[in-house]
Structures are given as C-alpha cells and as structure tokens.
Design a protein around this motif. Structure first.
Motif, PDB file in Angstrom:
ATOM      1  N   TYR A  86     -41.330 -70.420  33.709  1.00 60.50           N
ATOM      2  CA  TYR A  86     -41.420 -69.053  34.207  1.00 60.50           C
ATOM      3  C   TYR A  86     -42.581 -68.871  35.186  1.00 60.50           C
ATOM      4  CZ  TYR A  86     -38.264 -68.375  30.324  1.00 60.50           C
ATOM      5  OH  TYR A  86     -37.204 -68.474  29.452  1.00 60.50           O
TER       6      TYR A  86
ATOM      7  N   LEU B 255     -41.633 -66.916  38.411  1.00 66.74           N
ATOM      8  CA  LEU B 255     -41.531 -65.476  38.154  1.00 66.74           C
ATOM      9  C   LEU B 255     -42.928 -64.864  38.093  1.00 66.74           C
ATOM     10  CD1 LEU B 255     -40.013 -62.878  37.394  1.00 66.74           C
ATOM     11  CD2 LEU B 255     -40.080 -63.667  35.013  1.00 66.74           C
TER      12      LEU B 255
ATOM     13  N   SER C 138     -39.884 -58.522  31.500  1.00 64.23           N
ATOM     14  CA  SER C 138     -40.441 -58.374  32.838  1.00 64.23           C
ATOM     15  C   SER C 138     -39.335 -58.110  33.857  1.00 64.23           C
ATOM     16  CB  SER C 138     -41.226 -59.633  33.208  1.00 64.23           C
ATOM     17  OG  SER C 138     -41.706 -59.550  34.513  1.00 64.23           O
ATOM     18  N   CYS C 139     -38.252 -58.855  33.748  1.00 61.74           N
ATOM     19  CA  CYS C 139     -37.131 -58.654  34.679  1.00 61.74           C
ATOM     20  C   CYS C 139     -36.498 -57.279  34.500  1.00 61.74           C
ATOM     21  CB  CYS C 139     -36.095 -59.753  34.471  1.00 61.74           C
ATOM     22  SG  CYS C 139     -36.670 -61.369  35.041  1.00 61.74           S
TER      23      CYS C 139
ATOM     24  N   ARG D  31     -37.222 -59.959  41.667  1.00 59.39           N
ATOM     25  CA  ARG D  31     -35.840 -59.809  41.161  1.00 59.39           C
ATOM     26  C   ARG D  31     -35.015 -61.069  41.448  1.00 59.39           C
ATOM     27  NH1 ARG D  31     -34.949 -53.736  43.514  1.00 59.39           N
ATOM     28  NH2 ARG D  31     -36.145 -52.643  41.910  1.00 59.39           N
TER      29      ARG D  31
ATOM     30  N   ALA E 105     -44.703 -61.331  32.733  1.00 63.29           N
ATOM     31  CA  ALA E 105     -44.336 -62.564  33.439  1.00 63.29           C
ATOM     32  C   ALA E 105     -45.439 -63.613  33.306  1.00 63.29           C
ATOM     33  CB  ALA E 105     -44.061 -62.257  34.916  1.00 63.29           C
TER      34      ALA E 105
ATOM     35  N   ASP F  91     -36.163 -54.370  37.439  1.00 62.36           N
ATOM     36  CA  ASP F  91     -34.906 -53.697  37.782  1.00 62.36           C
ATOM     37  C   ASP F  91     -35.068 -52.180  37.817  1.00 62.36           C
ATOM     38  OD1 ASP F  91     -33.512 -56.044  38.112  1.00 62.36           O
ATOM     39  OD2 ASP F  91     -32.750 -56.081  36.042  1.00 62.36           O
TER      40      ASP F  91
ATOM     41  N   CYS G 173     -35.817 -63.535  38.913  1.00 60.13           N
ATOM     42  CA  CYS G 173     -35.154 -63.174  37.651  1.00 60.13           C
ATOM     43  C   CYS G 173     -33.689 -63.629  37.672  1.00 60.13           C
ATOM     44  CB  CYS G 173     -35.213 -61.663  37.431  1.00 60.13           C
ATOM     45  SG  CYS G 173     -36.861 -61.049  36.980  1.00 60.13           S
TER      46      CYS G 173
ATOM     47  N   ALA H  61     -40.158 -62.883  29.606  1.00 59.33           N
ATOM     48  CA  ALA H  61     -39.578 -62.974  30.943  1.00 59.33           C
ATOM     49  C   ALA H  61     -38.446 -61.969  31.119  1.00 59.33           C
ATOM     50  CB  ALA H  61     -39.081 -64.393  31.204  1.00 59.33           C
ATOM     51  N   GLN H  62     -37.607 -61.825  30.108  1.00 57.70           N
ATOM     52  CA  GLN H  62     -36.508 -60.866  30.184  1.00 57.70           C
ATOM     53  C   GLN H  62     -37.025 -59.437  30.268  1.00 57.70           C
ATOM     54  OE1 GLN H  62     -33.212 -61.538  30.640  1.00 57.70           O
ATOM     55  NE2 GLN H  62     -33.124 -59.339  30.998  1.00 57.70           N
TER      56      GLN H  62
END
Length: 163
Positions: free
Chosen positions: A127, A130, A86-87, A157, A117, A91, A160, A83-84
């Motif tokens: 998640y 997301l 993907s975020c 975003r 995600a 960005d 996230c 997940a991180q």
C-alpha cells in the motif's frame, strides 16, 4: 526544683557588647550539649536503592508493554481495512476544490485518508503507492494549491482502483 541560672562573673567582658554585670548568661535556659540524643545519619543509600528499584520496575513495565504489542501487532487484514477506509474517504471528497469546498470538514477527511493510507503502508508495503498519493494530496492542501488538489485526489483514487 530548678536551679537559677549562674551569675555572670564580675569584671570586664571579653567583648564590648557583653551584657552588663549581674545579668544572667543569654544561653542559661538551654539544656547542656551532652543531654541531646545523638543524631543518626542514614546517608544516601536508601534513596539510591529506591531510585534503582523504581528504574527496574519502570523498565519491566515498558518491556511488558513492548512485548505485548509486538506479539499482538497488526496483520494484513488491518492494513487492507485501513487502505479500504482511505479509499472510501477519497471517493467522498469533492472532485474540484474551490473556496466553497475548501472547508474544515473536507480538510479533516483528507487528513484522515492520508493517515489511514500511511498506516496501511506501514503494516504492508503493498500500500506504499496509495500512501504516497495520499501524501501528495495532503501536501497540496497544506500549501493551499487548490488547483492541484483535485488532480492529486484523482491520483489517489487511481491507486485505489489498482488495489
């Protein structure tokens, strides 16, 4: 010593295409039937046993691989890392998608963010929102809705930021 082939008996032949009288029989050089070794017929049993053994061995290998992946499967830390990641990709994507920013690199990045995600949501249902936002962003790119891609990326975003 070899024996000469027997002579053809005199008289009319049974068939009209019989060889002329005095010529040897056409099969005079072949060994008699009784001297041939009998053939052993094995049947399909060895082939069937080999197939069953292969099937059992394949099932054993698949079972071992399945058991290994089930016991050493993913955990929550992998879902959080996916997940991180993907975020982080969301960005890096451009805010507005125009013909200049709609290129293969950005499209691949968006597809990677969507895949990460989705993997995170499969490991941990927290998640899922997301994953849904990433899927919508990915779908807008696949359908060439360039005016909506930026909005969908901003939605991802926002998801996230909630994590």
């Amino acid at each position: 010593m070899t024996t000469p082939p027997p002579e053809r008996p005199e008289g009319p032949g049974l068939f009209t295409d019989s060889p002329a009288p005095g010529t040897p029989y056409p099969y005079a050089g072949l060994p008699p039937y009784e001297s041939e070794a009998p053939r052993r017929r094995t049947g399909y049993l060895p082939l069937a046993l080999t197939g069953v053994a292969g099937l059992l061995l394949g099932a054993l290998v698949v079972g071992l691989v399945w058991a290994a992946t089930a016991s050493f499967g993913s955990d929550d830390s992998n879902a959080a890392a996916d997940a991180q990641a993907s975020c982080d990709i969301f960005d890096r994507l451009p805010d507005a998608w125009t013909r200049e920013t709609f290129d293969l690199a950005n499209t691949n990045r968006l597809a990677a963010a969507y895949a990460l995600a989705t993997s995170a949501a499969q490991d941990d249902k927290r998640y899922q929102s997301l994953s849904d936002a990433a899927q919508q962003a990915h779908q807008t790119v696949l359908t060439f809705q360039l005016d909506a891609v930026g909005v969908r990326i901003q939605d991802a975003r926002n998801e996230c930021a909630k994590l």
